[in-house]
Design a protein around this motif. Structure first.
Motif, mmCIF file in Angstrom:
data_model
loop_
_atom_site.group_PDB
_atom_site.id
_atom_site.type_symbol
_atom_site.label_atom_id
_atom_site.label_comp_id
_atom_site.label_asym_id
_atom_site.label_seq_id
_atom_site.Cartn_x
_atom_site.Cartn_y
_atom_site.Cartn_z
ATOM 1 N N ILE A 110 -1.067 2.975 4.271
ATOM 2 C CA ILE A 110 -0.227 3.027 3.083
ATOM 3 C C ILE A 110 -0.808 2.074 2.049
ATOM 4 N N VAL A 111 -1.171 2.597 0.897
ATOM 5 C CA VAL A 111 -1.683 1.774 -0.192
ATOM 6 C C VAL A 111 -0.588 1.622 -1.233
ATOM 7 N N ILE A 112 -0.322 0.369 -1.623
ATOM 8 C CA ILE A 112 0.721 0.051 -2.595
ATOM 9 C C ILE A 112 0.057 -0.491 -3.852
ATOM 10 N N ILE A 113 0.322 0.146 -4.978
ATOM 11 C CA ILE A 113 -0.206 -0.324 -6.261
ATOM 12 C C ILE A 113 0.851 -1.180 -6.935
ATOM 13 N N ALA A 139 6.100 -4.012 0.975
ATOM 14 C CA ALA A 139 5.104 -4.539 1.903
ATOM 15 C C ALA A 139 5.743 -5.462 2.943
ATOM 16 N N GLN A 140 6.757 -6.224 2.528
ATOM 17 C CA GLN A 140 7.451 -7.101 3.472
ATOM 18 C C GLN A 140 8.207 -6.311 4.530
ATOM 19 N N ARG A 141 8.818 -5.197 4.114
ATOM 20 C CA ARG A 141 9.703 -4.447 5.005
ATOM 21 C C ARG A 141 8.981 -3.424 5.878
ATOM 22 N N LEU A 142 7.821 -2.963 5.471
ATOM 23 C CA LEU A 142 7.113 -1.967 6.277
ATOM 24 C C LEU A 142 6.601 -2.586 7.579
ATOM 25 N N ASP A 143 6.641 -1.816 8.639
ATOM 26 C CA ASP A 143 6.201 -2.272 9.959
ATOM 27 C C ASP A 143 4.690 -2.096 10.067
ATOM 28 N N SER A 144 3.969 -3.211 10.096
ATOM 29 C CA SER A 144 2.506 -3.122 10.159
ATOM 30 C C SER A 144 2.016 -2.786 11.569
ATOM 31 N N ASN A 145 2.932 -2.672 12.542
ATOM 32 C CA ASN A 145 2.545 -2.141 13.854
ATOM 33 C C ASN A 145 2.414 -0.614 13.795
ATOM 34 N N LEU A 146 3.080 -0.011 12.795
ATOM 35 C CA LEU A 146 3.027 1.438 12.633
ATOM 36 C C LEU A 146 2.036 1.865 11.560
ATOM 37 N N PHE A 147 1.819 0.987 10.559
ATOM 38 C CA PHE A 147 0.985 1.348 9.412
ATOM 39 C C PHE A 147 -0.016 0.238 9.109
ATOM 40 N N GLN A 148 -1.153 0.644 8.564
ATOM 41 C CA GLN A 148 -2.032 -0.326 7.924
ATOM 42 C C GLN A 148 -1.597 -0.426 6.459
ATOM 43 N N LEU A 149 -1.378 -1.651 6.000
ATOM 44 C CA LEU A 149 -0.832 -1.868 4.663
ATOM 45 C C LEU A 149 -1.900 -2.465 3.756
ATOM 46 N N PHE A 199 -2.405 -6.330 7.423
ATOM 47 C CA PHE A 199 -2.084 -6.305 5.996
ATOM 48 C C PHE A 199 -3.326 -6.769 5.239
ATOM 49 N N HIS A 200 -3.646 -6.084 4.146
ATOM 50 C CA HIS A 200 -4.844 -6.406 3.386
ATOM 51 C C HIS A 200 -4.505 -6.427 1.893
ATOM 52 N N PHE A 201 -4.833 -7.525 1.249
ATOM 53 C CA PHE A 201 -4.647 -7.617 -0.203
ATOM 54 C C PHE A 201 -6.004 -7.556 -0.891
ATOM 55 N N ARG A 202 -6.056 -6.821 -1.998
ATOM 56 C CA ARG A 202 -7.249 -6.795 -2.833
ATOM 57 C C ARG A 202 -6.833 -6.969 -4.295
ATOM 58 N N MET A 203 -7.481 -7.914 -4.955
ATOM 59 C CA MET A 203 -7.230 -8.110 -6.386
ATOM 60 C C MET A 203 -8.037 -7.054 -7.127
ATOM 61 N N ALA A 204 -7.343 -6.062 -7.659
ATOM 62 C CA ALA A 204 -8.037 -4.909 -8.232
ATOM 63 C C ALA A 204 -7.153 -4.237 -9.274
ATOM 64 N N GLU A 205 -7.801 -3.548 -10.180
ATOM 65 C CA GLU A 205 -7.101 -2.713 -11.159
ATOM 66 C C GLU A 205 -7.430 -1.260 -10.867
ATOM 67 N N VAL A 206 -6.408 -0.440 -10.809
ATOM 68 C CA VAL A 206 -6.599 0.981 -10.517
ATOM 69 C C VAL A 206 -7.060 1.692 -11.786
ATOM 70 N N LEU A 210 14.748 0.974 1.059
ATOM 71 C CA LEU A 210 15.035 2.280 1.659
ATOM 72 C C LEU A 210 13.747 3.027 1.979
ATOM 73 N N LEU A 211 12.757 2.965 1.092
ATOM 74 C CA LEU A 211 11.502 3.663 1.364
ATOM 75 C C LEU A 211 10.826 3.104 2.617
ATOM 76 N N ALA A 212 10.917 1.786 2.822
ATOM 77 C CA ALA A 212 10.359 1.185 4.040
ATOM 78 C C ALA A 212 11.048 1.738 5.287
ATOM 79 N N GLU A 213 12.353 1.975 5.191
ATOM 80 C CA GLU A 213 13.086 2.559 6.320
ATOM 81 C C GLU A 213 12.751 4.038 6.488
#
Length: 424
Positions: A13-16, A26-36, A78-85, A332-335
């Motif tokens: 899951i990529v979050i912009i 990002a806090q609420r998503l389960d990183s055992n189920l997803f790569q964030l 969890f992976h953070f990248r300083m980037a502009e889309v 809600l989206l995290a759930e």
């Protein structure tokens, strides 16, 4: 873009955007189920409701900013990248960024909004916006520099042009910065600049609608106007700013105000990335989503927060672009994401309005709750308590609380520093 491949059973899951919505998701998503993967052009999350206090020398930038890497230090995969889309390529499930490309299984757009100048180029070029910490610092430098230059002005007209401040936009940002600057004029600046006659300094607040704080009750709007007028702010309703030429703010009715400081909080436009089908865009470039925050016509692209346009029975014109909407959508989206992956029916979103608030100054605030409305000292106390709760980091909360106590007791703000890059 260098990233480890997700484990076989995981989806990426990529979050912009790392604002209220992106961070909460990002806090609420389960990183055992997803790569964030979180992308943001800054390496910190800024607490936007208090940016005006940085601009008015009330708080240090670091007090309302928190590094993403520190916030998610304990989050696995969890992976953070300083980037502009730069753009999205939906048919390839890929993002193009200024640091490379990245594939996604699910994409969440949470890029928030940017300042809307409504196509007025002179204002875009010369006005001071206040959406980011760096913009707030620029505004602080500009205001303080103008006070220094006012000491050297040869005529009262030149001095007044330097001292006058025009704020455009009567929403919470415009109201709060107007109140903060009016208190500086009353309590602080005469002590710093005893040679200046601050009767020359005028603070103007222009609003195109017929009330301040348009999303709040008429009672709160009227009270905020009363508070501002008590502080000496000149309020003009139903007044549209047409242009800004030769240090003159020009109104639609032909009236002109001389100033070198034009603060623009007159509107926002959504940060919809390039590559999104234009048919999915609503007014203000907001991205149209369904009740599950899924972007129309796409199966695996979602949008949350200010950037999205979502309707429900009580909000036929879309939800207000406020923090609570963003936070609730993200939770809600995290759930819902585990349900979506399993092919189960997700839960539709329904906004629960917890109220609105704005502060005008010392002991002066307005709060609209579901069943009652509060103004004055108690509202101011509620405003402070609620905002402290949402600050990331115990240290930041403590520093802000101590700064507020110091300012309240001493009628002073110790942060009036002009900090510029070398050569600027």
């Amino acid at each position: 873009m260098s990233l480890p491949e997700p484990a076989a059973k995981k989806k990426r899951i990529v979050i912009i955007g790392g604002g209220f919505a992106g961070t909460k998701l990002a806090q609420r998503l389960d990183s055992n189920l997803f790569q964030l993967v979180l992308l943001d052009k800054n390496n910190y999350r800024q607490f936007q409701p208090l940016i005006y206090q940085v601009a008015s020398s009330g708080l240090e930038p670091s007090a309302i900013s928190f590094p993403f890497r520190r916030a998610f230090r304990k989050k696995k995969d969890f992976h953070f990248r300083m980037a502009e889309v730069i753009r999205i390529i939906p048919e390839e499930n890929r993002l193009i960024c200024n640091i490379g490309s990245i594939d996604y299984d699910y994409l969440v757009i949470a890029g928030g909004t940017d300042t809307n100048y409504f196509g007025i180029e002179n204002i875009k070029k010369n006005a001071m916006p206040m959406k980011t910490v760096s913009e707030a610092l620029g505004l602080r430098n500009t205001i303080l520099t103008h006070f220094e230059k006012a000491l050297l002005a040869e005529t009262d007209e030149d001095r007044q042009t330097l001292l006058n401040i025009v704020v455009v936009g009567g929403g919470p940002t415009g109201v709060e910065i107007s109140g903060a600057l009016a208190e500086m004029k009353r309590y602080i600046l005469p002590k710093d600049y005893p040679e200046i006659d601050f009767e020359l300094m005028q603070i103007y607040l222009f609003e195109g609608a017929d009330k301040l704080l348009g999303s709040m009750s008429q009672e709160s709007s009227d009270k905020s106007s009363d508070f501002l007028r008590q502080l000496g702010v000149k309020i003009y309703l139903n007044s549209l700013v047409k242009d800004y030429v030769d240090d003159k703010v020009i109104l639609a009715d032909g009236k002109e105000i001389r100033t070198k400081t034009l603060i623009w909080s007159g509107g926002v436009i959504a940060n919809a990335p390039e590559g999104i089908n234009p048919e999915t865009l609503a007014r203000g470039k907001r991205i149209k989503v369904n009740s599950f925050n899924r972007v129309e016509i796409y199966d695996n692209i979602f949008a949350v927060g200010d950037v999205c346009f979502q309707t429900e029975e009580n909000y036929p014109d879309g939800h207000p672009q406020v923090a609570q909407v963003a936070i609730q959508q993200a939770k809600l989206l995290a759930e819902n994401f585990p349900k979506i992956v399993k092919g189960e029916k997700p839960t539709p979103f329904s906004y629960k309005d917890k109220g609105s608030m704005a502060t005008i100054g010392r002991n002066k605030a307005v709060v609209d709750l579901k069943n009652f409305k509060i103004q004055g000292f108690f509202a101011w106390y509620i405003w402070m308590f609620v905002h402290l709760l949402f600050i990331m980091g115990v240290k930041n909360r403590a520093f802000i609380f101590l700064d507020w106590i110091w300012s309240y007791v001493t009628y002073d703000q110790p942060l009036r520093l002009i900090i510029k890059q070398s050569g600027s």
